[in-house]
Structures are given as C-alpha cells and as structure tokens.
Design a protein around this motif. Structure first.
Motif, PDB file in Angstrom:
ATOM      1  N   VAL A  28      -2.904   1.571  -6.445  1.00 35.51           N
ATOM      2  CA  VAL A  28      -4.008   2.083  -5.635  1.00 35.51           C
ATOM      3  C   VAL A  28      -3.522   3.309  -4.866  1.00 35.51           C
ATOM      4  O   VAL A  28      -2.497   3.244  -4.175  1.00 35.51           O
ATOM      5  N   ASP A  29      -4.244   4.409  -5.004  1.00 31.93           N
ATOM      6  CA  ASP A  29      -3.924   5.633  -4.274  1.00 31.93           C
ATOM      7  C   ASP A  29      -4.488   5.519  -2.863  1.00 31.93           C
ATOM      8  O   ASP A  29      -5.705   5.390  -2.675  1.00 31.93           O
ATOM      9  N   LEU A  30      -3.637   5.543  -1.846  1.00 30.07           N
ATOM     10  CA  LEU A  30      -4.049   5.373  -0.452  1.00 30.07           C
ATOM     11  C   LEU A  30      -4.261   6.699   0.270  1.00 30.07           C
ATOM     12  O   LEU A  30      -4.601   6.679   1.473  1.00 30.07           O
ATOM     13  N   ALA A  31      -4.090   7.808  -0.383  1.00 32.13           N
ATOM     14  CA  ALA A  31      -4.189   9.111   0.291  1.00 32.13           C
ATOM     15  C   ALA A  31      -5.545   9.259   0.977  1.00 32.13           C
ATOM     16  O   ALA A  31      -6.591   9.103   0.351  1.00 32.13           O
ATOM     17  N   GLY A  32      -5.522   9.551   2.258  1.00 23.15           N
ATOM     18  CA  GLY A  32      -6.743   9.740   3.029  1.00 23.15           C
ATOM     19  C   GLY A  32      -7.363   8.470   3.558  1.00 23.15           C
ATOM     20  O   GLY A  32      -8.300   8.526   4.365  1.00 23.15           O
ATOM     21  N   TRP A  33      -6.881   7.300   3.100  1.00 23.76           N
ATOM     22  CA  TRP A  33      -7.366   6.048   3.679  1.00 23.76           C
ATOM     23  C   TRP A  33      -6.869   5.951   5.125  1.00 23.76           C
ATOM     24  O   TRP A  33      -5.888   6.606   5.510  1.00 23.76           O
ATOM     25  N   SER A  34      -7.526   5.106   5.920  1.00 22.41           N
ATOM     26  CA  SER A  34      -7.109   5.025   7.319  1.00 22.41           C
ATOM     27  C   SER A  34      -7.470   3.674   7.926  1.00 22.41           C
ATOM     28  O   SER A  34      -8.366   2.972   7.448  1.00 22.41           O
ATOM     29  N   PHE A  39      -5.863  -0.085  15.614  1.00 21.73           N
ATOM     30  CA  PHE A  39      -4.946   1.032  15.825  1.00 21.73           C
ATOM     31  C   PHE A  39      -5.423   2.159  14.913  1.00 21.73           C
ATOM     32  O   PHE A  39      -6.329   1.972  14.075  1.00 21.73           O
ATOM     33  N   SER A  40      -4.855   3.336  15.052  1.00 21.37           N
ATOM     34  CA  SER A  40      -5.295   4.494  14.274  1.00 21.37           C
ATOM     35  C   SER A  40      -4.155   5.017  13.411  1.00 21.37           C
ATOM     36  O   SER A  40      -3.044   5.244  13.904  1.00 21.37           O
ATOM     37  N   PHE A  41      -4.448   5.197  12.137  1.00 21.38           N
ATOM     38  CA  PHE A  41      -3.455   5.780  11.226  1.00 21.38           C
ATOM     39  C   PHE A  41      -4.166   6.245   9.960  1.00 21.38           C
ATOM     40  O   PHE A  41      -5.016   5.536   9.419  1.00 21.38           O
ATOM     41  N   THR A  42      -3.836   7.447   9.499  1.00 22.72           N
ATOM     42  CA  THR A  42      -4.345   7.967   8.236  1.00 22.72           C
ATOM     43  C   THR A  42      -3.194   8.099   7.249  1.00 22.72           C
ATOM     44  O   THR A  42      -2.148   8.683   7.572  1.00 22.72           O
ATOM     45  N   PHE A  43      -3.370   7.567   6.059  1.00 18.43           N
ATOM     46  CA  PHE A  43      -2.303   7.546   5.062  1.00 18.43           C
ATOM     47  C   PHE A  43      -2.063   8.944   4.492  1.00 18.43           C
ATOM     48  O   PHE A  43      -3.020   9.660   4.177  1.00 18.43           O
ATOM     49  N   PRO A  44      -0.811   9.306   4.315  1.00 17.59           N
ATOM     50  CA  PRO A  44      -0.485  10.531   3.581  1.00 17.59           C
ATOM     51  C   PRO A  44      -0.646  10.288   2.083  1.00 17.59           C
ATOM     52  O   PRO A  44      -1.214   9.274   1.661  1.00 17.59           O
ATOM     53  N   SER A  45      -0.112  11.156   1.272  1.00 19.82           N
ATOM     54  CA  SER A  45      -0.174  10.989  -0.175  1.00 19.82           C
ATOM     55  C   SER A  45       0.812   9.910  -0.595  1.00 19.82           C
ATOM     56  O   SER A  45       1.999  10.169  -0.824  1.00 19.82           O
ATOM     57  N   VAL A  46       0.324   8.701  -0.682  1.00 18.49           N
ATOM     58  CA  VAL A  46       1.159   7.556  -1.016  1.00 18.49           C
ATOM     59  C   VAL A  46       0.302   6.557  -1.769  1.00 18.49           C
ATOM     60  O   VAL A  46      -0.918   6.471  -1.565  1.00 18.49           O
ATOM     61  N   SER A  47       0.897   5.809  -2.668  1.00 18.89           N
ATOM     62  CA  SER A  47       0.161   4.784  -3.404  1.00 18.89           C
ATOM     63  C   SER A  47       0.865   3.446  -3.238  1.00 18.89           C
ATOM     64  O   SER A  47       2.038   3.374  -2.855  1.00 18.89           O
ATOM     65  N   ILE A  48       0.138   2.393  -3.544  1.00 17.80           N
ATOM     66  CA  ILE A  48       0.701   1.047  -3.477  1.00 17.80           C
ATOM     67  C   ILE A  48       0.702   0.483  -4.881  1.00 17.80           C
ATOM     68  O   ILE A  48      -0.335   0.416  -5.550  1.00 17.80           O
ATOM     69  N   ALA A  49       1.855   0.114  -5.355  1.00 16.07           N
ATOM     70  CA  ALA A  49       2.022  -0.307  -6.741  1.00 16.07           C
ATOM     71  C   ALA A  49       1.265  -1.595  -7.021  1.00 16.07           C
ATOM     72  O   ALA A  49       0.921  -2.364  -6.119  1.00 16.07           O
ATOM     73  N   PRO A  68      16.490  -3.357   8.121  1.00 19.30           N
ATOM     74  CA  PRO A  68      17.214  -2.408   7.261  1.00 19.30           C
ATOM     75  C   PRO A  68      17.165  -2.759   5.784  1.00 19.30           C
ATOM     76  O   PRO A  68      17.414  -1.890   4.937  1.00 19.30           O
ATOM     77  N   ALA A  69      16.838  -4.003   5.440  1.00 19.80           N
ATOM     78  CA  ALA A  69      16.858  -4.416   4.034  1.00 19.80           C
ATOM     79  C   ALA A  69      15.545  -4.141   3.317  1.00 19.80           C
ATOM     80  O   ALA A  69      15.459  -4.336   2.096  1.00 19.80           O
ATOM     81  N   VAL A  70      14.506  -3.701   4.037  1.00 21.14           N
ATOM     82  CA  VAL A  70      13.206  -3.475   3.412  1.00 21.14           C
ATOM     83  C   VAL A  70      13.284  -2.256   2.488  1.00 21.14           C
ATOM     84  O   VAL A  70      13.692  -1.163   2.898  1.00 21.14           O
ATOM     85  N   THR A  71      12.872  -2.422   1.238  1.00 18.69           N
ATOM     86  CA  THR A  71      12.896  -1.334   0.256  1.00 18.69           C
ATOM     87  C   THR A  71      11.494  -0.834  -0.073  1.00 18.69           C
ATOM     88  O   THR A  71      11.351   0.180  -0.762  1.00 18.69           O
ATOM     89  N   ALA A  72      10.457  -1.529   0.389  1.00 17.33           N
ATOM     90  CA  ALA A  72       9.086  -1.098   0.135  1.00 17.33           C
ATOM     91  C   ALA A  72       8.787   0.185   0.903  1.00 17.33           C
ATOM     92  O   ALA A  72       9.506   0.555   1.837  1.00 17.33           O
ATOM     93  N   THR A  73       7.714   0.877   0.527  1.00 22.12           N
ATOM     94  CA  THR A  73       7.292   2.090   1.215  1.00 22.12           C
ATOM     95  C   THR A  73       6.888   1.766   2.647  1.00 22.12           C
ATOM     96  O   THR A  73       6.111   0.830   2.893  1.00 22.12           O
ATOM     97  N   VAL A  74       7.418   2.518   3.594  1.00 17.41           N
ATOM     98  CA  VAL A  74       7.086   2.357   5.005  1.00 17.41           C
ATOM     99  C   VAL A  74       6.509   3.682   5.501  1.00 17.41           C
ATOM    100  O   VAL A  74       7.127   4.740   5.317  1.00 17.41           O
ATOM    101  N   VAL A  75       5.321   3.636   6.117  1.00 17.31           N
ATOM    102  CA  VAL A  75       4.680   4.831   6.653  1.00 17.31           C
ATOM    103  C   VAL A  75       4.392   4.619   8.131  1.00 17.31           C
ATOM    104  O   VAL A  75       4.459   3.511   8.641  1.00 17.31           O
ATOM    105  N   GLY A  76       4.073   5.703   8.815  1.00 16.79           N
ATOM    106  CA  GLY A  76       3.801   5.660  10.243  1.00 16.79           C
ATOM    107  C   GLY A  76       4.224   6.980  10.859  1.00 16.79           C
ATOM    108  O   GLY A  76       4.595   7.925  10.142  1.00 16.79           O
ATOM    109  N   PRO A  77       4.191   7.081  12.189  1.00 26.64           N
ATOM    110  CA  PRO A  77       3.808   6.052  13.158  1.00 26.64           C
ATOM    111  C   PRO A  77       2.291   5.925  13.282  1.00 26.64           C
ATOM    112  O   PRO A  77       1.548   6.810  12.868  1.00 26.64           O
ATOM    113  N   PHE A  78       1.842   4.809  13.855  1.00 26.95           N
ATOM    114  CA  PHE A  78       0.414   4.691  14.146  1.00 26.95           C
ATOM    115  C   PHE A  78       0.180   4.830  15.645  1.00 26.95           C
ATOM    116  O   PHE A  78       1.108   4.716  16.452  1.00 26.95           O
ATOM    117  N   THR A  79      -1.056   5.091  15.998  1.00 21.73           N
ATOM    118  CA  THR A  79      -1.452   5.297  17.390  1.00 21.73           C
ATOM    119  C   THR A  79      -2.137   4.052  17.923  1.00 21.73           C
ATOM    120  O   THR A  79      -3.031   3.505  17.271  1.00 21.73           O
TER     121      THR A  79
END
Length: 483
Positions: A28-34, A39-49, A68-79
C-alpha cells in the motif's frame, strides 16, 4: 502511555502508533496519507509491504534509542500527544477519505476490573491496564476482527510492546467478543419478566457459538449463581435466528430486589465472560445489575437511577462509609429522559467534594467507562448541597456567553430510594454538574483545546493577581486540571 517513575514527567517522545497491512499480496502506497485526529502526521513517499508494518513515532531518534532492534520502516515525528485515558485516532488517504479510525481507552473493554487499594478502610474497584504507564503497549489480537472493539486488544506480553513486528498477543482464535449487552425492561416491576440480550462476534460461524447467563439475587450473603442457556433462535428475546444476537428471559422478582448477572460465551475452544473476571482466578464480583421498582418514580426532569449490589450499597451508606475515601463502588447507571431510557453498566460511584463530603445528602461522582460514554459524558458530578444555586450559576454564565460548567437538576435514586432530602438545601433534586477537565475544555474551546485548565480551590478565598509569579498560585488554591 510510556512508563516513568512516580512524580517524574512522562516521556511523550516515546509514544508510537503502528500500522499493519493485512493484505498478504499487495503493498500500500502511503504517500500523502495522514493522521488527523489524536495526533497530526502526513506520510512522506513511503509504502507498507504486503503483510508488513510501519511505525509512526513521536520522535524517531528517541524511538530508535528505545527500540534498536526494530527493522521495519519508522517515520515521524508527529505533532501532538496521545491521551493516557481515551483518544480517537483517524487515518485518511491522500484525498482526505477515511481509511480507518478507532477510539482506544484505558478502562471498560480495554482493561480489567480489579479490587482497588485500601483507601480509608475501603477498596472499591479500579480499572487496570499495564499499557497505561506500566510498560506495555496495547496490541490488536486478531486483525480479521474489528479493531474498534476493546476485547480484541490486550496489553503486550513484550515489555514496551512489539513495534514493527507481529504482535506479542496475536492469535487467529479469540474468544467471542461480547457486545451490546442490555436488559429489558430497564426498570422492571415485580410482575415483569426480564429479557437479557447480547451480541457475539467471532471468527467462527454463529452456529459454533454458545452463550449463557449467570444471575443471582444480591444480598449481604449472596448465594451461588443460577445458570441459564441463551439462544440465538429468534424466539428468546433475540432478533433473527443465527444472527449472533443471543437472548434469555429471567423470572420476575419481588419489589426492591437487586439482581446481578454476567454473560459467558464460547466458540468451542475459547471462552470469555462479560463483565470480565475481577481477579486472575476468574472471580466474578463486579457484575451488571438491575433493581426491581414497583413505584416507578417519574419526574418532569431527568431521573438518574444508580444500582449497587446490596453489600456495596450497605458499605457506601451514609454513616458507614468514610466520606474521605475515594473508593469506587460498582454500579449500573440508568437514565430516564422523557419516554426514553438508557443504561450503562460497569460504572463507578464514589464520594467527592471538599467541605460537602461530610454532608447528607451525599455529594458523589459517577464515572462511566471511557468506551461507553452517555450523552458524550463519562464523568458526572452529582451535588446535593445547594445544587440549585450551582445550576442557577451555570445559567447566568451561559446567558453572559461566558465559559462555565453545564448543570441541570435531576432526580437521583439509588436502588430505588430517593437520595435528595427535600429540604431547602436541595428542594428534592441533585445538580448534575460537568466536571472540570479535558472534555469540558473540548466543549468550551473546540478550536483551541490544547491549553491547560486551572481550578480554584481552598485555602485562598479570593481571586488574586500575583503579577505573573506562577509559584504563588498553587499556594492560593489553584490546581492544574488538565494535561
């Protein structure tokens, strides 16, 4: 709610929300989702496998340090900050169309009812969730069932949760979710049979589900529960056969009887009770309640009925209960407004007030689970001592277009007995006054609800200005009411 030592600030930078793509084949392409609620956050150009995870972190650097062991995509910060009690979170796509939303809670179906700590000789009941500051997160159990149902969430087994990976409590087989429990009539007379209904949801077909009711007459020495099967046959007070709604009819009881009950459900492999057990051994001591009332008190104004078990009614009685205790009794709350009646089970009733704690009629607070509000309210201040003056003050503030607590006169019955004394101090009515807190701020300042609300209490008797010296205000009776 990230853990932190007592009397130390909470670290909101450790908050996170995880998204899971349940589609096993397509990303799923999350770009522009929010996220636009909670809380408030808008996704950059990122997808979820396909079958994958994305973590939205309040502070990605703080998140990386803690996980530190998390390998999944991490985005942020949120407001913004996530509420520790209850919050609606909403995800929308790049066109602003809602993809999903849920309102989580720290009580009700999202927690467990447990005996509280000793408070002035009384314990009462509290809601317990390890995710509320105890080191866990709340995790979805079975993503094939609704994520809006608190019974489908549990405290994580892993310390700090399992962000970016399969949830530590994940299961493809959960006990049936029990919802929409009700009894009718809500205020039965001694000649009325009472129909109890509940809706069950499960991964299994409705034909694999079973339910039963366990009920007993409440007394100082209650006996064992009587068990009756519930049926989904269209003939037992339920709706249509096979629709997942189960019903059963209870016999009539004498005037003044208090009946307590709980429901058990099974899908053949997993079982659950509602209300849930009050200890790890499966004890059922804080159940749903109703009271038989032949008098059928009516009034032109609203009538609030509170039903307590007989032992807790006796414990909570004026003269028996220490008014300085904040221990909460388990209660059912029934509201009559015109010809309509509504019920909320699993409420908590306690004493409240400052000088009025010692007065009779009693000043009380009624708390509802955050996931089952009534009239957009989860806390009610019920004031008897000159409550009519408080209602009058509210009307004056409203007429002057000034912010103030909402208040109205109500008739209050506890186990069928009228609580008001009918003197010049109450004129037969309680005042239902809105508590000061986050909900009142949301109502009064819908476009600017992120500020702090302060309340004025004793010892100071006058309003004073201290030239901006904030250190003086607490000593003059001011206290912070919101976070």
């Amino acid at each position: 709610h990230p853990p932190h030592p007592d009397r130390t600030p909470e670290p909101p930078e450790e908050e996170f929300v995880e998204l899971h793509n349940t589609d096993p084949l397509n990303a799923v392409d999350l770009a522009g989702w929010s996220f636009d609620s909670g809380f408030s956050f808008t996704f950059p150009s990122v997808s979820i496998a396909a079958g994958g995870f994305v973590v939205v972190a309040s502070d990605p650097a703080a998140f990386a340090a803690k996980y530190p062991a998390v390998t999944a995509t991490v985005v942020g910060p949120f407001t913004g900050r996530l509420s520790n009690s209850s919050e609606r979170i909403r995800l929308v796509d790049d066109l602003g169309v809602q993809v999903d939303s849920l309102t989580y809670s720290h009580d009700g179906d999202w927690a467990q009812r447990r005996e509280g700590p000793l408070d002035q000789g009384h314990t009462g009941w509290i809601w317990e969730s390890i995710a509320d500051g105890g080191g866990s997160s709340i995790e979805l159990v079975n993503p094939t069932l609704s994520n809006k149902r608190g019974q489908n969430w549990l405290d994580s087994l892993a310390v700090g949760g399992s962000p970016g990976a399969v949830n530590s409590v994940a299961s493809a087989d959960v006990a049936p979710l029990i919802d929409k429990v009700s009894h009718a009539p809500l205020v039965p007379t001694s000649s009325d049979l009472v129909v109890v209904r509940a809706e069950l949801t499960d991964e299994q077909p409705a034909t694999a589900l079973s339910a039963s009711i366990h009920y007993r007459i409440s007394s100082n020495s209650p006996g064992s529960f009587t068990t009756l099967p519930m049926a989904d046959d269209g003939l037992s007070g339920d709706d249509l056969a096979g629709d997942g709604v189960f019903g059963v009819t209870l016999p009539a009881h004498a005037d003044g009887t208090v009946v307590e009950f709980y429901i058990a459900a099974s899908d053949g492999t997993q079982s659950r009770t509602w209300p849930g057990p009050t200890d790890s051994l499966g004890g059922q001591e804080a159940n749903a309640l109703y009271a038989v009332e032949d008098a059928q008190v009516t009034d032109a104004r609203e009538v609030y009925r509170v039903v307590l078990s007989v032992p807790e009614e006796n414990e909570f009685a004026f003269g028996s209960f220490d008014p300085l205790s904040n221990a909460q009794m388990n209660a059912t709350f029934i509201v009559t407004r015109g010809g309509d009646r509504e019920v909320r089970y699993r409420a908590g009733l306690r004493r409240r007030g400052n000088g009025s704690r010692l007065e009779n009629p009693r000043t009380m607070r009624l708390n509802l689970p955050d996931d089952e509000p009534w009239d957009d309210v989860v806390s009610l201040n019920l004031n008897a001592d000159h409550g009519y003056l408080q209602v009058f003050g509210h009307k004056l503030f409203a007429a002057a277009c000034l912010p103030g607590a909402v208040g109205r006169p109500v008739k209050l019955l506890i186990n069928g007995g009228d609580e008001a004394g009918g003197t010049s101090r109450d004129h037969g009515y309680y005042a239902h006054m809105e508590p000061q807190g986050g909900l009142s701020v949301d109502r009064l300042f819908p476009d600017d609800d992120a500020g702090n609300l302060y309340g004025k209490r004793s010892p100071g008797s006058e309003l004073g200005y201290y030239n901006g010296d904030l250190t003086v205000y607490p000593d003059d009776g001011w206290s912070k009411q919101t976070n």
